[in-house]
Design an enzyme around this catalytic site. Sequence first.
Site, short mmCIF file in Angstrom:
data_model
loop_
_atom_site.label_atom_id
_atom_site.label_comp_id
_atom_site.label_asym_id
_atom_site.label_seq_id
_atom_site.Cartn_x
_atom_site.Cartn_y
_atom_site.Cartn_z
N LYS A 1 16.60 14.39 20.54
CA LYS A 1 18.46 14.95 21.03
C LYS A 1 18.39 13.52 22.28
O LYS A 1 19.46 13.25 22.25
CB LYS A 1 18.43 16.07 21.85
CG LYS A 1 18.03 17.15 20.90
CD LYS A 1 18.73 18.48 21.71
CE LYS A 1 18.47 19.72 20.77
NZ LYS A 1 17.41 20.73 21.93
N ASP B 1 9.84 12.35 17.55
CA ASP B 1 10.12 13.46 18.00
C ASP B 1 10.85 13.22 19.70
O ASP B 1 9.42 12.23 20.27
CB ASP B 1 9.65 14.79 18.34
CG ASP B 1 9.59 15.65 17.35
OD1 ASP B 1 11.18 15.03 16.69
OD2 ASP B 1 9.72 16.45 16.86
N MET C 1 8.91 27.00 25.55
CA MET C 1 10.03 27.18 25.75
C MET C 1 11.48 28.12 26.74
O MET C 1 11.52 28.25 25.96
CB MET C 1 10.53 26.86 23.94
CG MET C 1 10.49 25.88 23.41
SD MET C 1 11.09 25.77 21.94
CE MET C 1 9.60 26.12 20.68
N1 SAH Z 1 4.89 21.12 19.35
C1 SAH Z 1 4.06 21.90 20.28
C2 SAH Z 1 5.43 22.42 20.79
C3 SAH Z 1 6.97 22.35 20.16
S1 SAH Z 1 8.29 23.11 20.90
C4 SAH Z 1 3.22 21.30 20.77
O1 SAH Z 1 2.19 22.14 19.70
O2 SAH Z 1 3.10 21.35 22.37
C5 SAH Z 1 8.48 22.44 23.09
C6 SAH Z 1 8.17 23.32 24.11
O3 SAH Z 1 6.76 22.56 23.71
C7 SAH Z 1 8.87 22.67 24.87
O4 SAH Z 1 9.68 23.35 25.31
C8 SAH Z 1 7.48 23.04 26.21
O5 SAH Z 1 7.40 24.58 26.40
C9 SAH Z 1 5.80 22.57 25.41
N2 SAH Z 1 5.64 20.78 26.20
C10 SAH Z 1 5.36 20.01 24.58
N3 SAH Z 1 4.68 19.12 25.23
C11 SAH Z 1 5.04 19.68 26.64
C12 SAH Z 1 4.14 18.96 28.04
N4 SAH Z 1 3.79 17.71 27.98
N5 SAH Z 1 4.17 19.57 29.10
C13 SAH Z 1 4.17 21.75 29.45
N6 SAH Z 1 5.42 21.61 27.72
C14 SAH Z 1 5.22 20.64 27.15
#
Ligand code: SAH
Length: 265
Positions: A67, A45, A183
């Site tokens: 994407k 991803d 998000m």
């Molecule tokens: N499965 C992932 C979340 C996926 S949804 C998890 O457990 O973290 C995608 C969202 O996760 C992004 O829009 C953001 O809100 C958050 N996100 C993912 N990686 C991030 C990071 N390194 N720093 C801040 N937000 C993050």
Amino acid sequence: MNALPEAAAARRPTVTLVGAGPGDPELLTVKAVKAIRRASVLLVDDLVSEGVLRYARRSARVVRVGKRGGCSSTPQDFIGRLMLNEALKGERVVRLKGGDPFIFGRGGEEQEHLRAAGVEVEVVNGITAGLAATTSLGAPLTHRDHAHGVIFVTGHARSDGAPLDWPQLAATAAQGFTLVIYMGVAQAAQLEAGLLSGLPAGTPLAIVQHASLPGQRQALSTLGQLQATLEREGLGSPAVIIVGDVLRGLAAASAAASPFSAAAA
Ligand code: SAH
């Protein structure tokens, strides 16, 4: 070296959904590293950092399905088919997902799809972005002086579902729950207005972008200043927004420029 053909034939087709954590490769679990090392095919991803891929074998096929990966946005059914085909061929398939596979990562849908096709699914936890973001600020998510618990919530409404009831969520949070919003940046206006109907404007808030990565940026602010802070600091996705009194300790730790004491006055 690849697995022996007879070993592959004896193994049930399997896909391992692996949580790649928030970005810093040192936050991977040992189990995740082992699974990545074993993989012959990795489907990766967008939010998986490059550093995590250093554990993959040179011979492994790495397919970027986010994407930014090549296809403008790889459709979920293409990802599903690819995982399935590779697993049925006997490949050791790892699906690498940012954070934890089962926190807003569509891991549940992928698991259902694979199991329905008779493929075994293993899941390896990862550190979810909300945890890493809050810890990087030095804030304990459930400090018992401030919170009964924590609510992980997505700001991204499903196109086929009812939008989140932010005022209702605010009423719940007001009972002593920390909010960790994924998000949420694109929905900041609705989120701010909705939460303000049940929480004071001075409620501490933090925005953390690229948590755990060298480019991490964050801002401490208050609920009533969410949009203004995003604009002023130029913060955007991927970011988590944290709301709640557990952030108050940070104000004490960096008393000089505390946004909370000013707002609380
Ligand atoms: N499965 C992932 C979340 C996926 S949804 C998890 O457990 O973290 C995608 C969202 O996760 C992004 O829009 C953001 O809100 C958050 N996100 C993912 N990686 C991030 C990071 N390194 N720093 C801040 N937000 C993050």
